[in-house]
Design a protein around this motif. Sequence first.
Motif, PDB file in Angstrom:
ATOM      1  N   LYS A  83       0.990  -1.373  -0.193  1.00  0.00           N
ATOM      2  CA  LYS A  83       0.268   0.045   0.206  1.00  0.00           C
ATOM      3  C   LYS A  83       1.194   0.728  -0.412  1.00  0.00           C
ATOM      4  CE  LYS A  83      -4.325   1.857   0.440  1.00  0.00           C
ATOM      5  NZ  LYS A  83      -4.906   1.771  -1.227  1.00  0.00           N
ATOM      6  N   GLY A  84       1.492   1.146   0.796  1.00  0.00           N
ATOM      7  CA  GLY A  84       2.878   2.703   0.903  1.00  0.00           C
ATOM      8  C   GLY A  84       3.615   2.375  -0.714  1.00  0.00           C
ATOM      9  N   LEU A  85       3.770   1.959  -1.475  1.00  0.00           N
ATOM     10  CA  LEU A  85       4.442   2.083  -2.059  1.00  0.00           C
ATOM     11  C   LEU A  85       3.048   2.280  -3.565  1.00  0.00           C
ATOM     12  CD1 LEU A  85       6.686   1.467  -4.530  1.00  0.00           C
ATOM     13  CD2 LEU A  85       6.276  -0.801  -4.623  1.00  0.00           C
ATOM     14  N   LYS A  94      -3.467  -2.258  -7.818  1.00  0.00           N
ATOM     15  CA  LYS A  94      -2.907  -2.696  -6.478  1.00  0.00           C
ATOM     16  C   LYS A  94      -1.905  -3.893  -6.699  1.00  0.00           C
ATOM     17  CE  LYS A  94      -7.518  -4.014  -6.453  1.00  0.00           C
ATOM     18  NZ  LYS A  94      -8.744  -4.988  -5.758  1.00  0.00           N
ATOM     19  N   ILE A  95      -0.992  -3.837  -5.744  1.00  0.00           N
ATOM     20  CA  ILE A  95       0.824  -4.734  -5.950  1.00  0.00           C
ATOM     21  C   ILE A  95       0.961  -5.300  -4.562  1.00  0.00           C
ATOM     22  CG2 ILE A  95       3.005  -4.705  -6.102  1.00  0.00           C
ATOM     23  CD1 ILE A  95       2.861  -1.155  -7.198  1.00  0.00           C
ATOM     24  N   TYR A  96       1.028  -6.977  -4.725  1.00  0.00           N
ATOM     25  CA  TYR A  96       1.055  -7.127  -3.624  1.00  0.00           C
ATOM     26  C   TYR A  96       2.573  -8.366  -3.303  1.00  0.00           C
ATOM     27  CZ  TYR A  96      -4.209  -7.364  -2.455  1.00  0.00           C
ATOM     28  OH  TYR A  96      -5.096  -7.494  -2.720  1.00  0.00           O
ATOM     29  N   ALA A 393       3.158  -1.007 -12.337  1.00  0.00           N
ATOM     30  CA  ALA A 393       1.656   0.578 -11.848  1.00  0.00           C
ATOM     31  C   ALA A 393       2.316   1.849 -11.946  1.00  0.00           C
ATOM     32  CB  ALA A 393       2.461   0.429  -9.918  1.00  0.00           C
ATOM     33  N   LYS A 394       3.224   2.082 -12.921  1.00  0.00           N
ATOM     34  CA  LYS A 394       3.151   3.285 -13.776  1.00  0.00           C
ATOM     35  C   LYS A 394       2.050   3.920 -14.894  1.00  0.00           C
ATOM     36  CE  LYS A 394       7.479   4.985 -11.913  1.00  0.00           C
ATOM     37  NZ  LYS A 394       9.338   5.205 -12.049  1.00  0.00           N
ATOM     38  N   GLU A 402      -7.150  -0.694 -12.690  1.00  0.00           N
ATOM     39  CA  GLU A 402      -7.307  -1.010 -11.819  1.00  0.00           C
ATOM     40  C   GLU A 402      -6.528  -2.408 -11.734  1.00  0.00           C
ATOM     41  OE1 GLU A 402     -10.514  -0.653  -9.834  1.00  0.00           O
ATOM     42  OE2 GLU A 402     -10.267   1.901 -10.008  1.00  0.00           O
ATOM     43  N   LYS A 403      -5.356  -2.618 -12.206  1.00  0.00           N
ATOM     44  CA  LYS A 403      -4.618  -4.062 -12.322  1.00  0.00           C
ATOM     45  C   LYS A 403      -4.193  -4.571 -11.069  1.00  0.00           C
ATOM     46  CE  LYS A 403      -3.143  -4.391 -17.337  1.00  0.00           C
ATOM     47  NZ  LYS A 403      -2.281  -4.260 -18.129  1.00  0.00           N
ATOM     48  N   THR A 404      -4.174  -5.847 -11.615  1.00  0.00           N
ATOM     49  CA  THR A 404      -3.784  -6.471  -9.955  1.00  0.00           C
ATOM     50  C   THR A 404      -2.228  -7.213 -10.224  1.00  0.00           C
ATOM     51  OG1 THR A 404      -6.089  -6.908  -8.607  1.00  0.00           O
ATOM     52  CG2 THR A 404      -3.671  -8.760  -7.639  1.00  0.00           C
TER      53      THR A 404
END
Length: 429
Positions: A83-85, A94-96, A393-394, A402-404
């Motif tokens: 979430k911070g990134l 969303k990055i996991y 993400a960029k 809104e990709k995961t």
Amino acid sequence: MYKIDLPSEEVPKKWYNINPDLPVEMPMPQNSENESQLENLPKVFSQGVLDQEFSMDRYIKIPKEVREIYMRIGRPTPLYRAKGLEEKLSTPAKIYYKREDTSPTGSHKLNSAIAQAYYAKKEGVELLTTETGAGQWGTALSLACSMMDMDCRIYMVRVSYDQKPFRKSIMEIYDGEVHASPSKSTEYGRKILEKDPDTPGSLGIAISEAMEDALKDEKTKYSLGSVLNHVMLHQTVIGQELKKQLEIAEEEPDVFIGCVGGGSNFAGSAYPLIKDKLDGKSDCQFIGVEPSSCPTLTKGEYKYDFGDTNGFTPLLKMFTLGHDFIAPSVHAGGLRYHGMSPQISLLVNEGIIEPRSASQKEIFESGTLFAKSEGVVPAPETNHALKVAIDEAKKCKETGEEKTIVVNFSGHGLLDLKGYAGYLENNLE
């Protein structure tokens, strides 16, 4: 959800073998002209892993003793949301990231080291010999052998031996015997040093030295940290856990990213997801990221080549830069290998996995941004995956998608601070 844990009982009971699900038949290893490397395999490897190497069973039971050790070392590992990134990047994505750095040795490598040591111990082996690049694999095998009351000898690529002295210290804490490679301990090492006393070494050379030991002593076996099918197999505990964690988060991955050197962390985390794609149940994009200084997948040839420099191994069908290739001395020592897993090579050749490359400066830039955002310092190898995750993400920020995005966080960088210091002081090559 910012963190998704699974209870200990959720450690997988079986490893997933991708061989029966590959889109085309896997090319088999071959002998070179007038040589019989295939006949040497039982002399070098324990029979337990050799059976797995050529198995066409989709699932292979994890021995109870191995599974119990997996639980003791902290499996299942957590899945975090970055979430911070995401906020730093102002991205709708969303990055996991799956945290394999939480293992006692700081990377995913223990998953296979424990299994290989277990099978060797069952056969009465007294010493396992191996190579290591950055030191993660040598560290893992040292600990695994210590757990199994076996000896361990590690040939560490010379440039990493010099760059990462505390890796050597950790291996020695675990009773590992560490030699800078090429070494004066083997015939092949002495031969290389005669030609070039100042060589930085390579994983191919270190593999040759370790295999020479195994071929000379029937109580010694060789253990490999990546590339071969059985190593990919053992790592699939990562991807099986990951699938359950994504289900809990109610997420379908759009992009999966991992670094690639020999292939073990990428394969282990991605294969259970790739199975869904091959079965027509997923449209996930799979990206493997390598150093631009060692561009095996992006610039290598897909052909038969030796896995080591001296030709002790059979010929493997894989992407390769040539078994004599000596990579520049970048800090991502775990990715400085001339070849690639035959399974991953096949999947790249078939268009299932997309290869990309990244430079040393930009991966440390990405790792530093991640550390400031999430608080965890990544290994240089892991930074390759993070660099492309940030790129993706960029792109989402530009398009509004809104990709995961899912990353395998293969290891921490707390023993790689010399590389970070070089980046911060602006003196990286």
